[in-house]
Design a protein around this motif. Sequence first.
Motif, PDB file in Angstrom:
ATOM      1  N   ALA A 193       0.840  -1.213   0.000  1.00 35.47           N
ATOM      2  CA  ALA A 193       0.000   0.000   0.000  1.00 35.47           C
ATOM      3  C   ALA A 193       0.871   1.258   0.000  1.00 35.47           C
ATOM      4  O   ALA A 193       0.562   2.240  -0.687  1.00 35.47           O
ATOM      5  CB  ALA A 193      -0.923  -0.013   1.219  1.00 35.47           C
ATOM      6  N   ILE A 194       1.959   1.221   0.753  1.00 33.85           N
ATOM      7  CA  ILE A 194       2.863   2.389   0.805  1.00 33.85           C
ATOM      8  C   ILE A 194       3.510   2.593  -0.562  1.00 33.85           C
ATOM      9  O   ILE A 194       3.520   3.706  -1.104  1.00 33.85           O
ATOM     10  CB  ILE A 194       3.952   2.184   1.896  1.00 33.85           C
ATOM     11  CG1 ILE A 194       3.307   2.154   3.282  1.00 33.85           C
ATOM     12  CG2 ILE A 194       5.001   3.284   1.808  1.00 33.85           C
ATOM     13  CD1 ILE A 194       4.252   1.798   4.410  1.00 33.85           C
ATOM     14  N   ILE A 195       4.024   1.520  -1.122  1.00 38.42           N
ATOM     15  CA  ILE A 195       4.721   1.639  -2.416  1.00 38.42           C
ATOM     16  C   ILE A 195       3.756   2.103  -3.512  1.00 38.42           C
ATOM     17  O   ILE A 195       4.112   2.944  -4.344  1.00 38.42           O
ATOM     18  CB  ILE A 195       5.399   0.308  -2.792  1.00 38.42           C
ATOM     19  CG1 ILE A 195       6.491  -0.008  -1.760  1.00 38.42           C
ATOM     20  CG2 ILE A 195       5.996   0.370  -4.187  1.00 38.42           C
ATOM     21  CD1 ILE A 195       7.282  -1.255  -2.028  1.00 38.42           C
ATOM     22  N   GLU A 196       2.547   1.572  -3.488  1.00 36.32           N
ATOM     23  CA  GLU A 196       1.575   1.971  -4.524  1.00 36.32           C
ATOM     24  C   GLU A 196       1.253   3.466  -4.442  1.00 36.32           C
ATOM     25  O   GLU A 196       1.177   4.145  -5.462  1.00 36.32           O
ATOM     26  CB  GLU A 196       0.299   1.124  -4.411  1.00 36.32           C
ATOM     27  CG  GLU A 196       0.425  -0.160  -5.204  1.00 36.32           C
ATOM     28  CD  GLU A 196      -0.500  -1.271  -4.719  1.00 36.32           C
ATOM     29  OE1 GLU A 196      -1.391  -0.989  -3.905  1.00 36.32           O
ATOM     30  OE2 GLU A 196      -0.296  -2.417  -5.165  1.00 36.32           O
ATOM     31  N   GLN A 197       1.092   3.990  -3.210  1.00 33.98           N
ATOM     32  CA  GLN A 197       0.800   5.431  -3.076  1.00 33.98           C
ATOM     33  C   GLN A 197       2.005   6.262  -3.500  1.00 33.98           C
ATOM     34  O   GLN A 197       1.861   7.298  -4.155  1.00 33.98           O
ATOM     35  CB  GLN A 197       0.392   5.771  -1.633  1.00 33.98           C
ATOM     36  CG  GLN A 197      -0.044   7.223  -1.442  1.00 33.98           C
ATOM     37  CD  GLN A 197      -1.189   7.625  -2.379  1.00 33.98           C
ATOM     38  OE1 GLN A 197      -2.207   6.948  -2.443  1.00 33.98           O
ATOM     39  NE2 GLN A 197      -1.016   8.711  -3.134  1.00 33.98           N
ATOM     40  N   MET A 198       3.199   5.803  -3.130  1.00 34.24           N
ATOM     41  CA  MET A 198       4.403   6.531  -3.531  1.00 34.24           C
ATOM     42  C   MET A 198       4.513   6.589  -5.047  1.00 34.24           C
ATOM     43  O   MET A 198       4.843   7.627  -5.627  1.00 34.24           O
ATOM     44  CB  MET A 198       5.649   5.839  -2.948  1.00 34.24           C
ATOM     45  CG  MET A 198       5.887   6.175  -1.484  1.00 34.24           C
ATOM     46  SD  MET A 198       7.117   5.122  -0.691  1.00 34.24           S
ATOM     47  CE  MET A 198       8.549   5.402  -1.688  1.00 34.24           C
ATOM     48  N   LYS A 199       4.185   5.475  -5.669  1.00 33.60           N
ATOM     49  CA  LYS A 199       4.257   5.387  -7.135  1.00 33.60           C
ATOM     50  C   LYS A 199       3.301   6.410  -7.777  1.00 33.60           C
ATOM     51  O   LYS A 199       3.667   7.111  -8.710  1.00 33.60           O
ATOM     52  CB  LYS A 199       3.894   3.948  -7.542  1.00 33.60           C
ATOM     53  CG  LYS A 199       4.436   3.522  -8.853  1.00 33.60           C
ATOM     54  CD  LYS A 199       4.235   2.035  -9.033  1.00 33.60           C
ATOM     55  CE  LYS A 199       3.927   1.724 -10.459  1.00 33.60           C
ATOM     56  NZ  LYS A 199       2.553   1.483 -10.803  1.00 33.60           N
ATOM     57  N   ARG A 200       2.095   6.500  -7.216  1.00 37.37           N
ATOM     58  CA  ARG A 200       1.126   7.481  -7.738  1.00 37.37           C
ATOM     59  C   ARG A 200       1.666   8.912  -7.561  1.00 37.37           C
ATOM     60  O   ARG A 200       1.547   9.736  -8.455  1.00 37.37           O
ATOM     61  CB  ARG A 200      -0.222   7.335  -7.006  1.00 37.37           C
ATOM     62  CG  ARG A 200      -1.082   6.203  -7.539  1.00 37.37           C
ATOM     63  CD  ARG A 200      -2.509   6.305  -7.007  1.00 37.37           C
ATOM     64  NE  ARG A 200      -2.599   5.939  -5.597  1.00 37.37           N
ATOM     65  CZ  ARG A 200      -2.726   4.672  -5.157  1.00 37.37           C
ATOM     66  NH1 ARG A 200      -2.785   3.685  -6.021  1.00 37.37           N
ATOM     67  NH2 ARG A 200      -2.799   4.406  -3.870  1.00 37.37           N
ATOM     68  N   ASP A 201       2.259   9.170  -6.387  1.00 40.17           N
ATOM     69  CA  ASP A 201       2.782  10.522  -6.122  1.00 40.17           C
ATOM     70  C   ASP A 201       3.927  10.859  -7.078  1.00 40.17           C
ATOM     71  O   ASP A 201       3.989  11.964  -7.615  1.00 40.17           O
ATOM     72  CB  ASP A 201       3.286  10.631  -4.672  1.00 40.17           C
ATOM     73  CG  ASP A 201       2.149  10.608  -3.660  1.00 40.17           C
ATOM     74  OD1 ASP A 201       0.974  10.771  -4.055  1.00 40.17           O
ATOM     75  OD2 ASP A 201       2.438  10.425  -2.453  1.00 40.17           O
ATOM     76  N   GLU A 202       4.840   9.896  -7.289  1.00 40.85           N
ATOM     77  CA  GLU A 202       6.007  10.172  -8.160  1.00 40.85           C
ATOM     78  C   GLU A 202       5.518  10.452  -9.583  1.00 40.85           C
ATOM     79  O   GLU A 202       6.036  11.324 -10.269  1.00 40.85           O
ATOM     80  CB  GLU A 202       7.019   9.007  -8.189  1.00 40.85           C
ATOM     81  CG  GLU A 202       7.426   8.380  -6.866  1.00 40.85           C
ATOM     82  CD  GLU A 202       8.015   9.329  -5.838  1.00 40.85           C
ATOM     83  OE1 GLU A 202       8.005  10.556  -6.041  1.00 40.85           O
ATOM     84  OE2 GLU A 202       8.471   8.825  -4.790  1.00 40.85           O
ATOM     85  N   SER A 203       4.498   9.721  -9.996  1.00 41.16           N
ATOM     86  CA  SER A 203       3.940   9.925 -11.324  1.00 41.16           C
ATOM     87  C   SER A 203       3.356  11.338 -11.436  1.00 41.16           C
ATOM     88  O   SER A 203       3.540  12.030 -12.450  1.00 41.16           O
ATOM     89  CB  SER A 203       2.886   8.849 -11.564  1.00 41.16           C
ATOM     90  OG  SER A 203       2.184   9.122 -12.718  1.00 41.16           O
ATOM     91  N   ALA A 204       2.686  11.788 -10.377  1.00 42.13           N
ATOM     92  CA  ALA A 204       2.117  13.143 -10.371  1.00 42.13           C
ATOM     93  C   ALA A 204       3.226  14.194 -10.395  1.00 42.13           C
ATOM     94  O   ALA A 204       3.100  15.224 -11.061  1.00 42.13           O
ATOM     95  CB  ALA A 204       1.234  13.341  -9.136  1.00 42.13           C
ATOM     96  N   HIS A 205       4.344  13.919  -9.690  1.00 42.98           N
ATOM     97  CA  HIS A 205       5.466  14.873  -9.697  1.00 42.98           C
ATOM     98  C   HIS A 205       6.018  15.023 -11.115  1.00 42.98           C
ATOM     99  O   HIS A 205       6.350  16.125 -11.545  1.00 42.98           O
ATOM    100  CB  HIS A 205       6.593  14.410  -8.769  1.00 42.98           C
ATOM    101  CG  HIS A 205       6.183  14.305  -7.336  1.00 42.98           C
ATOM    102  ND1 HIS A 205       6.870  13.538  -6.420  1.00 42.98           N
ATOM    103  CD2 HIS A 205       5.136  14.857  -6.661  1.00 42.98           C
ATOM    104  CE1 HIS A 205       6.268  13.631  -5.248  1.00 42.98           C
ATOM    105  NE2 HIS A 205       5.218  14.422  -5.366  1.00 42.98           N
ATOM    106  N   ALA A 206       6.109  13.900 -11.814  1.00 42.64           N
ATOM    107  CA  ALA A 206       6.618  13.947 -13.200  1.00 42.64           C
ATOM    108  C   ALA A 206       5.663  14.764 -14.072  1.00 42.64           C
ATOM    109  O   ALA A 206       6.098  15.608 -14.861  1.00 42.64           O
ATOM    110  CB  ALA A 206       6.778  12.530 -13.746  1.00 42.64           C
ATOM    111  N   ARG A 207       4.371  14.518 -13.906  1.00 38.25           N
ATOM    112  CA  ARG A 207       3.382  15.255 -14.720  1.00 38.25           C
ATOM    113  C   ARG A 207       3.467  16.762 -14.440  1.00 38.25           C
ATOM    114  O   ARG A 207       3.396  17.577 -15.355  1.00 38.25           O
ATOM    115  CB  ARG A 207       1.963  14.732 -14.432  1.00 38.25           C
ATOM    116  CG  ARG A 207       1.653  13.410 -15.117  1.00 38.25           C
ATOM    117  CD  ARG A 207       0.138  13.181 -15.181  1.00 38.25           C
ATOM    118  NE  ARG A 207      -0.484  13.168 -13.878  1.00 38.25           N
ATOM    119  CZ  ARG A 207      -0.520  12.114 -13.053  1.00 38.25           C
ATOM    120  NH1 ARG A 207       0.039  10.966 -13.432  1.00 38.25           N
ATOM    121  NH2 ARG A 207      -1.101  12.185 -11.875  1.00 38.25           N
ATOM    122  N   THR A 208       3.644  17.128 -13.157  1.00 36.98           N
ATOM    123  CA  THR A 208       3.776  18.552 -12.808  1.00 36.98           C
ATOM    124  C   THR A 208       4.977  19.151 -13.529  1.00 36.98           C
ATOM    125  O   THR A 208       4.900  20.242 -14.086  1.00 36.98           O
ATOM    126  CB  THR A 208       3.962  18.719 -11.270  1.00 36.98           C
ATOM    127  OG1 THR A 208       2.893  18.068 -10.625  1.00 36.98           O
ATOM    128  CG2 THR A 208       4.007  20.167 -10.863  1.00 36.98           C
TER     129      THR A 208
END
Length: 209
Positions: A163-178
């Motif tokens: 669960a932690i890794i999955e949320q981190m993955k979503r956040d990193e993806s959002a950082h890239a999009r930003t």
Amino acid sequence: MIANIDKLIIEFDKALRTLAATPASARATPGTALAEAQLTDADKRHAAALMRVNHCGEVCAQALYQGQALSSDDAAVTQALALAAREETEHLAWTAQRVAELGGRLSLLNPLWYAGALVLGYTAGKFGTRWNLGFLAETERQVEAHLEGHLERLAREDAKTRAIIEQMKRDESAHARTAYSLGAAELPAPVKHAMRLPALVMTQASYWV
Ligand SMILES: [Fe+2]
Ligand SMILES: [Fe+2]
């Protein structure tokens, strides 16, 4: 002169907090409500080592962002970096907590990785806004891919770590999009390739040390 000394103290304080303090997270740690799985000792050791690698990655993310913000004079970029850095601080907290829950310890080499990433980030910032953001976006994409690899290597039943890794993955993806939305340049393939080497050294070493 005084302003420079102030800046130096602030940056030194950030470094100390990343390396020595217990980070706080505004969001609850993902998977808090999930039950702890019955893991074998080997699975536990492996999961703790993977989360130690991820914690180390987050230490590097702090230093990268700090270095990039230091050498960038673009207000929109420094603001985006500060915002992303806040989420990276949460990742730092979540990974540290999970390593402890799994009975592991954090990497002894964190100060070394921090120093290296700070220099890398500072250098990237010197290349100007588009390349600075390009470096950020590519870092986030590589981290996202790396986290996907960890999901494949973790025990299926270890829902809390997943669960932690999955949320981190979503956040990193959002950082890239930003970063792309702010005008990040696509880095040349050889640069992307070269970036993988220090990341590989860090991930391999911090799995064990
Ligand atoms: Fe992160
Ligand atoms: Fe990130």
